[in-house]
Write a protein that holds these residues in place. Structure first.
Motif, short mmCIF file in Angstrom:
data_model
loop_
_atom_site.label_atom_id
_atom_site.label_comp_id
_atom_site.label_asym_id
_atom_site.label_seq_id
_atom_site.Cartn_x
_atom_site.Cartn_y
_atom_site.Cartn_z
N UNK A 88 0.76 -1.07 0.12
CA UNK A 88 -0.08 -0.07 0.03
C UNK A 88 1.11 1.29 -0.01
N UNK A 89 0.58 2.23 -0.90
CA UNK A 89 1.62 3.35 -1.05
C UNK A 89 0.80 4.44 -0.16
N UNK A 90 1.32 5.14 0.28
CA UNK A 90 0.66 6.46 0.77
C UNK A 90 0.80 7.93 0.33
N UNK A 91 0.06 8.48 -0.21
CA UNK A 91 0.20 9.69 -1.08
C UNK A 91 0.64 10.87 -0.20
N UNK A 92 1.83 11.43 -0.47
CA UNK A 92 2.11 12.65 0.16
C UNK A 92 2.77 13.52 -0.82
N UNK A 93 2.88 14.94 -0.77
CA UNK A 93 3.06 15.77 -1.82
C UNK A 93 4.20 16.71 -1.76
N UNK A 144 1.87 1.21 6.08
CA UNK A 144 1.93 1.76 4.85
C UNK A 144 3.22 0.77 4.35
N UNK A 145 3.41 0.75 3.28
CA UNK A 145 4.50 0.25 2.10
C UNK A 145 5.75 1.08 1.72
N UNK A 146 5.04 2.25 0.98
CA UNK A 146 5.83 3.07 0.27
C UNK A 146 5.35 4.38 0.20
N UNK A 147 6.03 5.32 -0.14
CA UNK A 147 5.91 6.79 -0.31
C UNK A 147 5.23 6.84 -1.84
N UNK A 148 4.14 7.34 -2.00
CA UNK A 148 3.67 7.77 -3.46
C UNK A 148 4.06 9.34 -3.55
N UNK A 149 4.90 9.73 -4.00
CA UNK A 149 5.14 11.04 -4.22
C UNK A 149 4.69 11.92 -5.26
N UNK A 150 3.62 12.56 -5.19
CA UNK A 150 2.76 13.21 -6.20
C UNK A 150 2.04 14.24 -5.84
N UNK A 151 1.94 15.49 -6.75
CA UNK A 151 2.73 15.28 -8.06
C UNK A 151 3.64 15.98 -8.24
N UNK A 152 4.87 15.43 -8.78
CA UNK A 152 6.08 15.64 -9.07
C UNK A 152 6.43 16.88 -9.99
#
Length: 245
Positions: free
Chosen positions: A113-118, A156-164
């Protein structure tokens, strides 16, 4: 839950879209299994319809399914969680505040599961207010290490880094990659990634010591006329991965 060995055993795995089951199978084959196929919850009228369709995809592509929100839409968080409970996919995209609920519904720790951070305009800090309510308030900005540890706290498993925006946020991205390496966390760069900047974006993460990178390459490799993800572009991306990973 079935596992895709190519996904788990390599440092780089693509995350791309598919316009149909046939397109998904083409993409999976072209990427030699080093891929997650994004199926967007937003494209389905109900959870039941999504579950029925995604289970077919999962069967055909060794469960290399990534349940997506749809452009990071926070209002899709609950639908994503409910779909994931039934499908038990290999990968789930989720807003920061929806992670704990999703992990609980999955009932296991194998699905990523990724977690959305910006990006927030300040290297070393990130915005975590990506949920349906928090995204409407003043931005919640915290140190990136704190954000990652909070993600871990929630399963959580990973960082979803968005929007880059591709490499527009490079300075911030580099710090996030270093933090992921330091805290043994997976990195998922997302937004504005194409054939021209893909290699550099992935290399930044690998050079920082990130253990696994899952770059999301979406509309830039989609054929505008057919809506299909282009197989030739997948092959080109895989070639780049083999050169650097």
């Amino acid at each position: 839950m079935s596992l895709n060995a190519n996904f788990y055993n390599n440092r780089v795995c693509l995350n791309v879209l598919a316009n149909s089951l046939e397109n998904a199978k083409e993409v999976y084959e072209a990427a030699e299994g080093h891929v997650l196929v994004g199926l967007l919850s937003k494209n389905y009228p109900t959870v039941e319809a999504a579950v029925e369709d995604m289970k077919i995809y999962a069967k055909e592509i060794n469960n290399a399914v990534s349940v997506g929100l749809g452009a990071g839409d926070p209002n899709q968080w609950k639908m994503v969680a409910d779909i994931s409970k039934e499908v038990q996919p290999q990968h789930v995209n989720q807003v920061f505040t929806g992670i704990g609920h999703t992990r609980g519904l999955l009932g296991q720790n194998e699905t990523l599961i990724n977690g959305l951070i910006s990006p927030c305009g300040k290297p070393g800090y990130v915005k975590i207010s990506t949920g349906p309510l928090s995204s409407k308030e003043e931005a919640g900005i915290v140190p990136v290490n704190t954000a990652i540890q909070m993600l871990k706290d929630m399963g959580c498993s990973s960082v979803k880094y968005f929007p880059m925006g591709g490499l527009k946020t490079r300075d911030e991205y580099e710090v996030v990659c270093k933090a992921c390496a330091e805290l043994d966390f997976i990195m998922e760069p997302t937004g504005g990634i194409d054939l021209t900047n893909f290699e550099e974006i992935v290399k930044i993460a690998l050079d920082a010591g990130v253990k696994k990178v899952i770059p999301h390459v979406y509309t830039s490799i989609v054929d505008k006329e057919t809506g299909n993800t282009k197989v030739e572009d997948i092959k080109e991306l895989l070639k780049m991965v083999k050169n650097i990973a």
